[in-house]
Motif scaffolding. Structure first.
Motif, PDB file in Angstrom:
ATOM      1  N   ILE A 137     -76.734 -98.008 -10.985  1.00  0.00           N
ATOM      2  CA  ILE A 137     -75.721 -98.846  -9.977  1.00  0.00           C
ATOM      3  C   ILE A 137     -76.477 -99.145  -8.882  1.00  0.00           C
ATOM      4  N   ILE A 138     -76.416-100.497  -8.462  1.00  0.00           N
ATOM      5  CA  ILE A 138     -77.316-101.127  -7.268  1.00  0.00           C
ATOM      6  C   ILE A 138     -76.139-101.580  -6.450  1.00  0.00           C
ATOM      7  N   MET A 139     -76.103-100.600  -5.146  1.00  0.00           N
ATOM      8  CA  MET A 139     -75.258-101.152  -3.896  1.00  0.00           C
ATOM      9  C   MET A 139     -75.735-101.958  -3.174  1.00  0.00           C
ATOM     10  N   SER A 140     -75.181-102.816  -2.545  1.00  0.00           N
ATOM     11  CA  SER A 140     -75.651-104.003  -1.486  1.00  0.00           C
ATOM     12  C   SER A 140     -75.410-103.438  -0.357  1.00  0.00           C
ATOM     13  N   SER A 141     -76.452-103.905   0.424  1.00  0.00           N
ATOM     14  CA  SER A 141     -76.423-103.302   1.908  1.00  0.00           C
ATOM     15  C   SER A 141     -75.529-104.300   2.911  1.00  0.00           C
ATOM     16  N   LYS A 142     -75.138-105.435   2.156  1.00  0.00           N
ATOM     17  CA  LYS A 142     -74.250-106.309   2.924  1.00  0.00           C
ATOM     18  C   LYS A 142     -72.714-105.986   2.663  1.00  0.00           C
ATOM     19  N   GLU A 143     -72.089-105.834   3.766  1.00  0.00           N
ATOM     20  CA  GLU A 143     -70.452-105.589   3.669  1.00  0.00           C
ATOM     21  C   GLU A 143     -69.965-106.426   2.684  1.00  0.00           C
ATOM     22  N   GLY A 144     -68.916-106.046   1.902  1.00  0.00           N
ATOM     23  CA  GLY A 144     -68.003-106.878   1.105  1.00  0.00           C
ATOM     24  C   GLY A 144     -68.635-107.354  -0.156  1.00  0.00           C
ATOM     25  N   ILE A 145     -69.956-106.786  -0.302  1.00  0.00           N
ATOM     26  CA  ILE A 145     -70.670-107.371  -1.819  1.00  0.00           C
ATOM     27  C   ILE A 145     -70.439-106.256  -2.724  1.00  0.00           C
ATOM     28  N   VAL A 146     -69.979-106.430  -3.670  1.00  0.00           N
ATOM     29  CA  VAL A 146     -69.481-105.468  -4.578  1.00  0.00           C
ATOM     30  C   VAL A 146     -71.113-104.919  -5.216  1.00  0.00           C
ATOM     31  N   PRO A 147     -71.000-103.745  -6.191  1.00  0.00           N
ATOM     32  CA  PRO A 147     -72.172-103.025  -6.690  1.00  0.00           C
ATOM     33  C   PRO A 147     -72.409-104.003  -7.963  1.00  0.00           C
ATOM     34  N   ASN A 148     -73.681-103.947  -8.282  1.00  0.00           N
ATOM     35  CA  ASN A 148     -74.202-104.331  -9.514  1.00  0.00           C
ATOM     36  C   ASN A 148     -74.807-103.350 -10.327  1.00  0.00           C
ATOM     37  N   MET A 149     -75.172-103.627 -11.499  1.00  0.00           N
ATOM     38  CA  MET A 149     -75.690-102.635 -12.591  1.00  0.00           C
ATOM     39  C   MET A 149     -76.982-103.229 -12.947  1.00  0.00           C
ATOM     40  N   LYS A 150     -77.945-102.429 -13.055  1.00  0.00           N
ATOM     41  CA  LYS A 150     -79.326-102.595 -13.503  1.00  0.00           C
ATOM     42  C   LYS A 150     -79.370-101.906 -14.899  1.00  0.00           C
TER      43      LYS A 150
ATOM     44  N   GLY B 201     -85.237-103.876 -16.670  1.00  0.00           N
ATOM     45  CA  GLY B 201     -85.158-104.403 -15.228  1.00  0.00           C
ATOM     46  C   GLY B 201     -84.212-105.360 -14.998  1.00  0.00           C
ATOM     47  N   ARG B 202     -83.432-105.626 -15.942  1.00  0.00           N
ATOM     48  CA  ARG B 202     -82.408-106.931 -15.604  1.00  0.00           C
ATOM     49  C   ARG B 202     -81.006-106.473 -15.027  1.00  0.00           C
ATOM     50  N   LEU B 203     -80.666-107.306 -14.125  1.00  0.00           N
ATOM     51  CA  LEU B 203     -79.243-107.024 -13.532  1.00  0.00           C
ATOM     52  C   LEU B 203     -78.248-107.639 -14.138  1.00  0.00           C
ATOM     53  N   PHE B 204     -77.091-107.231 -14.347  1.00  0.00           N
ATOM     54  CA  PHE B 204     -75.833-107.612 -14.798  1.00  0.00           C
ATOM     55  C   PHE B 204     -75.384-108.848 -14.331  1.00  0.00           C
ATOM     56  N   TYR B 205     -75.479-108.915 -13.036  1.00  0.00           N
ATOM     57  CA  TYR B 205     -74.807-110.165 -12.168  1.00  0.00           C
ATOM     58  C   TYR B 205     -75.708-110.563 -11.307  1.00  0.00           C
ATOM     59  N   ASN B 206     -75.145-111.693 -10.707  1.00  0.00           N
ATOM     60  CA  ASN B 206     -75.902-112.332  -9.677  1.00  0.00           C
ATOM     61  C   ASN B 206     -76.327-111.473  -8.498  1.00  0.00           C
ATOM     62  N   PRO B 207     -77.563-111.087  -8.127  1.00  0.00           N
ATOM     63  CA  PRO B 207     -77.909-110.224  -7.077  1.00  0.00           C
ATOM     64  C   PRO B 207     -77.146-110.537  -5.544  1.00  0.00           C
ATOM     65  N   VAL B 208     -77.292-111.644  -5.288  1.00  0.00           N
ATOM     66  CA  VAL B 208     -76.534-112.162  -4.018  1.00  0.00           C
ATOM     67  C   VAL B 208     -75.173-111.921  -3.767  1.00  0.00           C
ATOM     68  N   ASN B 209     -74.268-112.343  -4.718  1.00  0.00           N
ATOM     69  CA  ASN B 209     -72.993-112.288  -4.436  1.00  0.00           C
ATOM     70  C   ASN B 209     -72.566-112.003  -6.258  1.00  0.00           C
ATOM     71  N   PRO B 210     -72.568-110.843  -6.979  1.00  0.00           N
ATOM     72  CA  PRO B 210     -71.791-110.767  -8.033  1.00  0.00           C
ATOM     73  C   PRO B 210     -70.614-111.444  -8.381  1.00  0.00           C
TER      74      PRO B 210
ATOM     75  N   HIS C 232     -66.155-115.126 -10.233  1.00  0.00           N
ATOM     76  CA  HIS C 232     -64.955-116.070 -10.075  1.00  0.00           C
ATOM     77  C   HIS C 232     -65.436-117.615 -10.548  1.00  0.00           C
ATOM     78  N   GLN C 233     -66.573-118.067 -10.118  1.00  0.00           N
ATOM     79  CA  GLN C 233     -67.028-119.417 -10.610  1.00  0.00           C
ATOM     80  C   GLN C 233     -66.948-119.565 -12.095  1.00  0.00           C
ATOM     81  N   ASP C 234     -67.456-118.454 -12.805  1.00  0.00           N
ATOM     82  CA  ASP C 234     -67.174-118.515 -14.141  1.00  0.00           C
ATOM     83  C   ASP C 234     -66.011-118.801 -14.773  1.00  0.00           C
TER      84      ASP C 234
END
Length: 146
Positions: A33-46, A51-60, A65-67
């Motif tokens: 689990i990759i936690m973001s240092s930015k408030e309000g950004i949900v965790p990602n999984m790697k 080495g591949r992330l499951f979601y966009n690293p900036v704002n999953p 939502h766009q998809d």
């Protein structure tokens, strides 16, 4: 009660076979689990092997939502989610389409992903929705199992 404990208790009540399987997994995981240092950004999984992330690293969630918006769903009464990931597509579908009733399935072949997810994302509500069903490898027909 924290997220992890709430998820585990709910899983044990609703899906005892999945609960037992996840408890039996070895401690070592191929997913982090990759936690973001930015408030309000949900965790990602790697995936640690690729080495591949499951979601966009900036704002999953923005990507998810766009998809869902791009799909232009009118009535989403039957949904099959192939791969659980962090369940962000499930959350987005419910947020954006306001799903009522129907039948919804999450199909996840890898219990290691479910275990990682349980640690950081509150999925207890999804686990208890009567129209929602989790499928995992033991529910699969034999030709779909590895």
């Amino acid at each position: 009660m924290d997220i992890k404990e709430k998820n585990w208790q709910t899983l044990k009540q609703k899906y005892p076979q999945i609960y037992e399987r996840l408890l039996a997994l070895p401690a070592q995981s191929d997913y982090a689990i990759i936690m973001s240092s930015k408030e309000g950004i949900v965790p990602n999984m790697k995936n640690l092997k690729t080495g591949r992330l499951f979601y966009n690293p900036v704002n999953p969630m923005a990507e998810v939502h766009q998809d869902i918006k791009n799909r232009k769903l009118k009535v989403a009464q039957f949904n099959v989610f192939l791969g659980a990931g962090m369940l962000y597509h499930v959350f987005a579908l419910y947020d954006l389409v306001k799903v009522q009733g129907g039948s919804h399935f999450i199909v996840e072949k890898n219990p290691d992903i479910l275990r990682a997810l349980m640690e950081v994302v509150d999925i207890s509500a999804i686990l208890t929705i009567p129209t929602f069903t989790f499928w995992w490898e033991r529910n699969f027909p034999s030709y779909l199992r590895q």
